[in-house]
Design a protein around this motif. Sequence first.
Motif, PDB file in Angstrom:
ATOM      1  N   ARG A  52     -40.475  16.559 -19.775  1.00  0.00           N
ATOM      2  CA  ARG A  52     -40.891  16.860 -18.404  1.00  0.00           C
ATOM      3  C   ARG A  52     -39.687  17.434 -17.671  1.00  0.00           C
ATOM      4  N   ALA A  53     -39.884  18.572 -17.041  1.00  0.00           N
ATOM      5  CA  ALA A  53     -38.797  19.191 -16.291  1.00  0.00           C
ATOM      6  C   ALA A  53     -39.320  19.651 -14.927  1.00  0.00           C
ATOM      7  N   GLU A  54     -38.499  19.483 -13.909  1.00  0.00           N
ATOM      8  CA  GLU A  54     -38.800  20.076 -12.606  1.00  0.00           C
ATOM      9  C   GLU A  54     -37.753  21.133 -12.340  1.00  0.00           C
ATOM     10  N   PHE A  55     -38.194  22.260 -11.834  1.00  0.00           N
ATOM     11  CA  PHE A  55     -37.215  23.317 -11.580  1.00  0.00           C
ATOM     12  C   PHE A  55     -37.565  24.096 -10.319  1.00  0.00           C
ATOM     13  N   GLY A  56     -36.525  24.607  -9.701  1.00  0.00           N
ATOM     14  CA  GLY A  56     -36.704  25.419  -8.505  1.00  0.00           C
ATOM     15  C   GLY A  56     -37.177  26.813  -8.898  1.00  0.00           C
ATOM     16  N   GLN A  57     -37.928  27.418  -8.023  1.00  0.00           N
ATOM     17  CA  GLN A  57     -38.468  28.746  -8.323  1.00  0.00           C
ATOM     18  C   GLN A  57     -37.373  29.804  -8.170  1.00  0.00           C
ATOM     19  N   PRO A  58     -37.159  30.581  -9.218  1.00  0.00           N
ATOM     20  CA  PRO A  58     -36.160  31.653  -9.102  1.00  0.00           C
ATOM     21  C   PRO A  58     -36.718  32.820  -8.276  1.00  0.00           C
ATOM     22  N   ASP A  59     -35.847  33.714  -7.860  1.00  0.00           N
ATOM     23  CA  ASP A  59     -36.312  34.931  -7.175  1.00  0.00           C
ATOM     24  C   ASP A  59     -37.223  35.718  -8.119  1.00  0.00           C
ATOM     25  N   HIS A  60     -38.132  36.464  -7.532  1.00  0.00           N
ATOM     26  CA  HIS A  60     -39.004  37.354  -8.309  1.00  0.00           C
ATOM     27  C   HIS A  60     -39.757  36.619  -9.413  1.00  0.00           C
ATOM     28  N   PHE A  61     -40.215  35.417  -9.104  1.00  0.00           N
ATOM     29  CA  PHE A  61     -40.902  34.619 -10.120  1.00  0.00           C
ATOM     30  C   PHE A  61     -42.341  35.092 -10.258  1.00  0.00           C
ATOM     31  N   ASN A  62     -42.744  35.333 -11.493  1.00  0.00           N
ATOM     32  CA  ASN A  62     -44.127  35.712 -11.746  1.00  0.00           C
ATOM     33  C   ASN A  62     -44.754  34.692 -12.687  1.00  0.00           C
ATOM     34  N   GLU A  63     -45.665  33.930 -12.153  1.00  0.00           N
ATOM     35  CA  GLU A  63     -46.191  32.793 -12.899  1.00  0.00           C
ATOM     36  C   GLU A  63     -46.845  33.235 -14.222  1.00  0.00           C
ATOM     37  N   ALA A  64     -47.659  34.287 -14.125  1.00  0.00           N
ATOM     38  CA  ALA A  64     -48.382  34.732 -15.328  1.00  0.00           C
ATOM     39  C   ALA A  64     -47.402  35.173 -16.419  1.00  0.00           C
ATOM     40  N   ALA A  65     -46.408  35.957 -16.025  1.00  0.00           N
ATOM     41  CA  ALA A  65     -45.424  36.419 -17.001  1.00  0.00           C
ATOM     42  C   ALA A  65     -44.625  35.253 -17.574  1.00  0.00           C
ATOM     43  N   PHE A  66     -44.291  34.310 -16.685  1.00  0.00           N
ATOM     44  CA  PHE A  66     -43.542  33.137 -17.114  1.00  0.00           C
ATOM     45  C   PHE A  66     -44.322  32.389 -18.196  1.00  0.00           C
ATOM     46  N   CYS A  67     -45.609  32.210 -17.925  1.00  0.00           N
ATOM     47  CA  CYS A  67     -46.445  31.454 -18.864  1.00  0.00           C
ATOM     48  C   CYS A  67     -46.611  32.197 -20.186  1.00  0.00           C
ATOM     49  N   GLU A  68     -46.793  33.481 -20.081  1.00  0.00           N
ATOM     50  CA  GLU A  68     -46.939  34.310 -21.278  1.00  0.00           C
ATOM     51  C   GLU A  68     -45.710  34.158 -22.171  1.00  0.00           C
ATOM     52  N   GLY A  69     -44.537  34.281 -21.567  1.00  0.00           N
ATOM     53  CA  GLY A  69     -43.301  34.160 -22.332  1.00  0.00           C
ATOM     54  C   GLY A  69     -43.112  32.778 -22.916  1.00  0.00           C
ATOM     55  N   LEU A  70     -43.430  31.783 -22.102  1.00  0.00           N
ATOM     56  CA  LEU A  70     -43.255  30.409 -22.539  1.00  0.00           C
ATOM     57  C   LEU A  70     -44.149  30.105 -23.732  1.00  0.00           C
ATOM     58  N   SER A  71     -45.349  30.646 -23.645  1.00  0.00           N
ATOM     59  CA  SER A  71     -46.311  30.439 -24.714  1.00  0.00           C
ATOM     60  C   SER A  71     -45.753  30.936 -26.047  1.00  0.00           C
ATOM     61  N   GLN A  72     -45.161  32.120 -26.012  1.00  0.00           N
ATOM     62  CA  GLN A  72     -44.516  32.679 -27.206  1.00  0.00           C
ATOM     63  C   GLN A  72     -43.412  31.764 -27.720  1.00  0.00           C
ATOM     64  N   GLN A  73     -42.596  31.329 -26.765  1.00  0.00           N
ATOM     65  CA  GLN A  73     -41.416  30.526 -27.102  1.00  0.00           C
ATOM     66  C   GLN A  73     -41.778  29.199 -27.764  1.00  0.00           C
ATOM     67  N   LEU A  74     -42.852  28.586 -27.265  1.00  0.00           N
ATOM     68  CA  LEU A  74     -43.145  27.218 -27.701  1.00  0.00           C
ATOM     69  C   LEU A  74     -44.125  27.151 -28.865  1.00  0.00           C
ATOM     70  N   LYS A  75     -44.754  28.302 -29.166  1.00  0.00           N
ATOM     71  CA  LYS A  75     -45.759  28.297 -30.230  1.00  0.00           C
ATOM     72  C   LYS A  75     -45.225  27.733 -31.555  1.00  0.00           C
ATOM     73  N   PRO A  76     -44.014  28.105 -31.977  1.00  0.00           N
ATOM     74  CA  PRO A  76     -43.533  27.605 -33.271  1.00  0.00           C
ATOM     75  C   PRO A  76     -43.447  26.086 -33.358  1.00  0.00           C
ATOM     76  N   TYR A  77     -43.355  25.451 -32.204  1.00  0.00           N
ATOM     77  CA  TYR A  77     -43.194  23.996 -32.207  1.00  0.00           C
ATOM     78  C   TYR A  77     -44.526  23.263 -32.072  1.00  0.00           C
ATOM     79  N   GLY A  78     -45.616  24.029 -31.971  1.00  0.00           N
ATOM     80  CA  GLY A  78     -46.910  23.383 -31.800  1.00  0.00           C
ATOM     81  C   GLY A  78     -46.981  22.597 -30.504  1.00  0.00           C
ATOM     82  N   MET A  79     -46.303  23.136 -29.500  1.00  0.00           N
ATOM     83  CA  MET A  79     -46.185  22.394 -28.255  1.00  0.00           C
ATOM     84  C   MET A  79     -47.394  22.626 -27.351  1.00  0.00           C
ATOM     85  N   ARG A  80     -47.965  21.547 -26.852  1.00  0.00           N
ATOM     86  CA  ARG A  80     -48.945  21.647 -25.781  1.00  0.00           C
ATOM     87  C   ARG A  80     -48.191  21.486 -24.468  1.00  0.00           C
ATOM     88  N   TRP A  81     -48.411  22.402 -23.553  1.00  0.00           N
ATOM     89  CA  TRP A  81     -47.638  22.325 -22.318  1.00  0.00           C
ATOM     90  C   TRP A  81     -48.510  22.657 -21.113  1.00  0.00           C
TER      91      TRP A  81
END
Lengths: 286, 286, 286, 286
Positions: A52-81
């Motif tokens: 569990r992590a809490e983080f401040g929103q960076p400038d120019h944050f795009n939620e959809a893009a963030f999620c898309e990238g994260l999904s790629q990153q975490l897929k190898p670990y079988g992570m549900r997030w």
Amino acid sequence: MSRATDTWILTAQCPGVLGTVNAVTAYLYEQGCYVCEHQSFDDRLSGNYFIRAEFGQPDHFNEAAFCEGLSQQLKPYGMRWELTAPARRMKVLLMVSKADHCLNDLLYRQRIGQLRMDVVGIISNHPDLEPLARWHGIDWHYLPMQPDGKPEQERKVMQVIEQTGAELVVLARYMQVLSADLCKKLDGRAINIHHSLLPGFKGAKPYHQAYEKGVKMVGATAHYINDDLDEGPIIAQGVEPVDHSHYPEDLVAKGRDIECLTLARAVGYHLERRVFLNGSRTVILK
Amino acid sequence: MSRATDTWILTAQCPGVLGTVNAVTAYLYEQGCYVCEHQSFDDRLSGNYFIRAEFGQPDHFNEAAFCEGLSQQLKPYGMRWELTAPARRMKVLLMVSKADHCLNDLLYRQRIGQLRMDVVGIISNHPDLEPLARWHGIDWHYLPMQPDGKPEQERKVMQVIEQTGAELVVLARYMQVLSADLCKKLDGRAINIHHSLLPGFKGAKPYHQAYEKGVKMVGATAHYINDDLDEGPIIAQGVEPVDHSHYPEDLVAKGRDIECLTLARAVGYHLERRVFLNGSRTVILK
Amino acid sequence: MSRATDTWILTAQCPGVLGTVNAVTAYLYEQGCYVCEHQSFDDRLSGNYFIRAEFGQPDHFNEAAFCEGLSQQLKPYGMRWELTAPARRMKVLLMVSKADHCLNDLLYRQRIGQLRMDVVGIISNHPDLEPLARWHGIDWHYLPMQPDGKPEQERKVMQVIEQTGAELVVLARYMQVLSADLCKKLDGRAINIHHSLLPGFKGAKPYHQAYEKGVKMVGATAHYINDDLDEGPIIAQGVEPVDHSHYPEDLVAKGRDIECLTLARAVGYHLERRVFLNGSRTVILK
Amino acid sequence: MSRATDTWILTAQCPGVLGTVNAVTAYLYEQGCYVCEHQSFDDRLSGNYFIRAEFGQPDHFNEAAFCEGLSQQLKPYGMRWELTAPARRMKVLLMVSKADHCLNDLLYRQRIGQLRMDVVGIISNHPDLEPLARWHGIDWHYLPMQPDGKPEQERKVMQVIEQTGAELVVLARYMQVLSADLCKKLDGRAINIHHSLLPGFKGAKPYHQAYEKGVKMVGATAHYINDDLDEGPIIAQGVEPVDHSHYPEDLVAKGRDIECLTLARAVGYHLERRVFLNGSRTVILK
């Protein structure tokens, strides 16, 4: 364990292998997210990993893009997030019967902002607590239980849940046993308060059972419901010392405070995405 | 709830009728006894009445005459009573297995005078704790359990109890189930510490059971033994919060402190004549 | 919050900037270290960042090389860090006077392995507790306090500390006020137990002060010493309810348990590298 | 410690001499009163004696005659006593400012009958909480504080107290310091809740003080007011563990529950005539 009001929450779980924490923190770093709170737990018996992590929103944050990238990153670990936005308020439906202490307490905490939720309605099988609901300006659904009418009543309950879009159902001293079918539908998204320290004194009239046994402590247990009565994963428990001079009705009175505090704590953990299911147990990152 | 060292203790119980308290206080007044602590409890459900008084010794006090007169006075009320002299130290026999935390704790409290008792011996079915007993200068009885040897071992246990004149037996983590026969012989004068908050997690390995269940509180229960395992009247209970990060062995470690504190409290109540049996429950006047 | 016995501990603190967590986790990942416990705390008021991680040792682990690389990695963040090996036991020196409850408790916990430390000696200004030290086979240093002899006595204390290589000094009811000079020398590596809930009842005879005030709670505080009496950073506090019937000597008796538990908890946190200094406060990652 | 609803309460206090308990119990016996609860406390340091008894009403009970006879009986002992009828509800005036948690809690407990009192009015120096008062159907007195207007405002406060016949004033987070004059007038019949564990953190913003000090426990204290700020006799205290992650606003939030519970407990003791003043301390017979 407090939560800042302007942070995103990222929760994840997966099998525990090398690199899980790093996969998350590396991505947050790349995206310019400042992590202000971070916990993880590696359950060496079940082999599950929780983050569990809490983080401040960076400038120019795009939620959809963030999620898309994260999904790629975490897929190898079988992570549900899951990602939760700062201003996000969960839609919560309360169910009650005649006792109003938990209802009064939850509505109060919502009103002062301690529990950040939108109470989208209150269901009751008794008419008694309607004024309290009205005073708080909350929709009231009186769904009485007719003899042999449980399937019909529960159908209406599900209808309210669907119409309101409730994400969490809180059984705030709702004194009806839900059918296995309804329990299943609400699996992992309904919290019940049982007025004993489970597994002691399951079932009806736990304070009277406690009196008979002559215990020196009474307690309350907030847990997710599942299909076995009073057996779902425990989220929080509270306890108070008592003595021989407490008759059953005194235990009932004494228990009210513990029930309120324990249920409010469990609901708070759930709203802040601190609770993870881990088999029949919970992990609570706080 | 503290006890002065120079006071007599009078305890009594009887059916609750008009005049019970007065019968005791009037007699104490006539005899010139200054009552410095007095509690009574009228159990309106069981109909039993419980009284405990501490009083300073008057000039020219004659115990035998006092008791003779008191006997006359209380007979009409069907009162069972007991008088305990100020300097009186109860003879206590401890029974242990391998775990030494409760033993260490009880011996320490005796040594500094917090528990005013004479430990007349220590029985164990394992040889491990002999050095601790020896350091405190206490007789050590190694009574190992042979296969099918329980009757013989328990015969020796009873022999030690009789030879030492033990008035109280404390099972300070004695990991053998006593036979129904021995339990019966020790009825009301043996205190056991069970490492769970009864009635939850009876029987073996309660911390492991607690882990499986995912509880958020672990506890300990000190109780008189009777013939049903872990079912005798409860004297004291203690509890500690735990979380998902506590594996069974952590619960064991965490539980040690609660077990020590809970057992010591129960033994203290018993030594100070604060515990009364009330059916399957206890009344503790403190 | 338990600690596995075969893990390395990495602790670090630095100003809170983007990338701190990632700097640590990325390095651990690169080095093949499996992180089984990880906490961090970002103090948004002081601007300090605190990290603690436990990880399993990878194959072919070279401590010196690991540290060298880590040093490079963390330099840009101005991070102060410390690595602790699994089998590492801290050298601890205990200081006592006449009361033995904390000493008895700490030695017991060390003996059963709950506190993983090497007690390298016991210093006392009174001869009373020598037998207890001897029974545990620990070096005993009797350093009595002569009139006007504090500088000389403290010189000898420092000598013992140096000769034994003690890394932590625990004042387990050592009833002498240390000089400002000695306090300074022990800054951050000496833990004291004060028998009140600080900041209430500083100074001498806190239980008597508590009695006079008529409080309904008494407590104990374990804290690092600094140059102001009873004012160093707090590590742990414990509390117990009391009532009007507790005379000062009863508060003293009642307080013994709280003192033992509170001091043991604080020492445990320190041994497990969970305590971080944060100005005049502590951060405890557990 | 529960109170039956059909019993009389007799409380008394006097210097501790031989015969005090008996004087009371003998009279109750003569009058045919069945004593169902009886406590006494002999303060051997102050030399004061405190008695509280609850008894069932005998047939043909005449309160005036009972009191007349009791007065005769107790005169030789210099006993001050008070008799409270079963149905008697104390008239209570609440004073609040902006924070509504204690008010909400007290009104709730009164509504469900847990606190048996008649709330005869609510005074506030701010207009915010009027709706809550109105919903409960309680008279609302808005008495704002003008610059240099304290004497005038307090004159109006006293006027409300007199007109309502209030026997107890509860400062339920009333954020004005009362003048010494008003304190004196309310001596022994006004209860305040202070949001710290007194004597720690007297005065303004105690949670912020607690944060600065880095304590690991926060608490609340309910006490009678006297002329020294936050220094009157303590009735009840409550406490909760906190850690480094609690910023001042989190302590404020956490403290709300403790304040409510502690104030409600103190008010309950007072209503049930369990509290006795004993110099600057209280005796609470429960």
